[in-house]
Scaffold this motif. Structure first.
Motif: not given
Length: 203
Positions: A9, A16, A29-30, A32-37
């Motif tokens: 992670n 990023k 999209l990046q 969003s994925k960053l926040s979840k990660c």
């Protein structure tokens, strides 16, 4: 080496954030994925450790990327240096800082009074980008010769950086003084907080 350096992670987050500094933008999209990660990652370590990694790893790498855009510009190309640094500053404020604030919005220790994303990032920009160029020599020469006009973006940059709260370390205090001394050269009137008593006596 830190736990972060071997965690999948953290590797994704680092890549990023570096991409943000390189390309100045990230796709939705990046983000969003960053926040979840990041939220999954925070469950393994505390906010204080993450804030230290933010300052000592992510920001130093990011600022090195920004500085690489200016390394070919020295005091002999003063007008070009100020123009490109001013353009970089505008992109930094419009794109990079807001995106970093969005990415790290849920990290408590990066959003408190003394350790905000914005302040830490601006300090790093001051120390690792602005003061690693020949800006001091260029501005001193321009003030003396009036060869060209200092870009408004540079004046804005100096005023913003000059307004940063002092973090009470020797390096931070010295670098803050260097920025305030530049403000004294390009803004009039300007009360230099490092020489406030003498400045006030002049009025």
């Amino acid at each position: 080496m830190s736990f972060y350096n071997t965690d999948a992670n953290w590797t994704f987050i680092s890549e990023k954030v570096h991409q943000l500094f390189k390309e100045k933008k990230l796709k939705e999209l990046q983000l969003s994925k960053l926040s979840k990660c990041l939220m999954e990652f925070v469950g393994h370590e505390n906010d204080i450790t993450l804030s230290l990694e933010y300052k000592n790893t992510l920001m130093k790498d990011g600022m090195h990327c920004l500085l690489s855009n200016l390394r070919h510009l020295n005091k002999d190309r003063g007008a070009d240096l100020l123009y490109h640094l001013g353009e970089l500053w505008l992109e930094f404020m419009r794109e990079i800082i807001p995106t970093l604030q969005l990415i790290f919005a849920n990290i408590k220790h990066l959003n408190d009074k003394d350790s905000r994303v914005e302040r830490i990032t601006l300090e790093q920009f001051r120390d690792e980008v602005v003061l690693c160029t020949d800006i001091e020599e260029v501005i001193q020469e321009v003030v003396k010769t009036q060869e060209f006009e200092i870009p408004r973006s540079i004046i804005q940059m100096l005023l913003v950086l000059g307004n940063l709260a002092n973090t009470n370390t020797d390096k931070s205090s010295e670098n803050q003084k260097r920025i305030c001394d530049l403000c004294s050269l390009v803004v009039e009137p300007y009360i230099n907080p490092f020489n406030a008593k003498n400045n006030l006596q002049q009025y």
